[in-house]
Motif scaffolding. Structure first.
Motif: not given
Ligand SMILES: Cc1cc2nc3c(=O)[nH]c(=O)nc-3n(C[C@H](O)[C@H](O)[C@H](O)COP(=O)(O)O)c2cc1C
Length: 186
Positions: A12-13, A15, A68, A120, A123, A171
């Motif tokens: 998961r992304a 923080r 961020n 995480h 972008a 999703r």
């Molecule tokens: C290309 C890309 C850019 C992203 N940019 C940011 C960002 O700048 N800040 C942030 O907090 N999360 C960022 N994310 C995380 C996404 O928000 C996160 O992957 C999405 O909400 C789905 O959640 P999960 O990865 O926990 O399933 C980014 C993800 C991707 C793939």
């Protein structure tokens, strides 16, 4: 859901990162995993910069967008860049450099998950600041910064981000993104 690979299910992304250092051997495994990704004609379009020293991390922090702020705790940041000419350009706009880099980033994140880390991708940064700070030539595309660290406490996170730490994966319904036997999308 336990039918999926554990790392895919667990990634998961997040923080809430801990600033504790990550062993070199772990970092090495993550990076090797990234380079094992497939690429068109084996072009390997990815270029990674591994950043773990305080001064260099501080330079990356300058590039981060306000939202961020949490990534400043990460003891490890990966800069992923490419040039479109590093990979195949085929008919009908099929430029594969970004695709290849995405596959490498996914490998990296899954290996990091396997190592008990959060990885995480972001972008939300200014690529021109990153280029300037590290002398990255203009014609590179700095695609993403990936903040990596062990799970830490919620301290310092905004209310929104505290909520998000506890959130379920969200999703689109599969019917919106997967069709079978015939093309179903406008
Ligand atoms: C290309 C890309 C850019 C992203 N940019 C940011 C960002 O700048 N800040 C942030 O907090 N999360 C960022 N994310 C995380 C996404 O928000 C996160 O992957 C999405 O909400 C789905 O959640 P999960 O990865 O926990 O399933 C980014 C993800 C991707 C793939």
């Amino acid at each position: 859901m336990n039918e999926l690979l554990k790392e895919i299910d667990e990634r998961r992304a997040r923080r809430a990162l801990k600033s504790e250092k990550i062993d070199d051997a772990v970092v090495q495994r993550i990076m090797t995993a990234a380079t094992y990704a497939p690429s068109c004609f084996n072009s390997q379009p990815w270029r990674f910069m591994v950043v773990s020293e305080e001064e260099e991390l501080a330079r990356l922090h300058e590039s981060l967008s306000g939202g961020n702020y949490w990534a400043k705790k990460a003891p490890l940041m990966i800069v992923l860049a490419t040039k479109m000419e590093f990979d195949a350009k085929l008919s009908d706009n099929r430029d594969y450099a970004l695709f290849g880099c995405g596959l490498a980033a996914a490998n990296l994140m899954l290996q990091a998950t396997n190592e008990g880390l959060y990885a995480h991708p972001m972008a939300g940064f200014d690529p021109l600041v990153v280029k300037e700070a590290f002398g990255i030539p203009d014609d590179y595309i700095v695609i993403t910064l990936i903040a990596i660290g062990y799970p830490g406490s919620l301290e310092g996170l905004s209310d929104k981000h505290v909520d998000s730490e506890k959130s379920e994966r969200s999703r689109k319904p599969e019917s919106e993104v997967i069709c079978r036997q015939q093309w179903n999308f406008a």
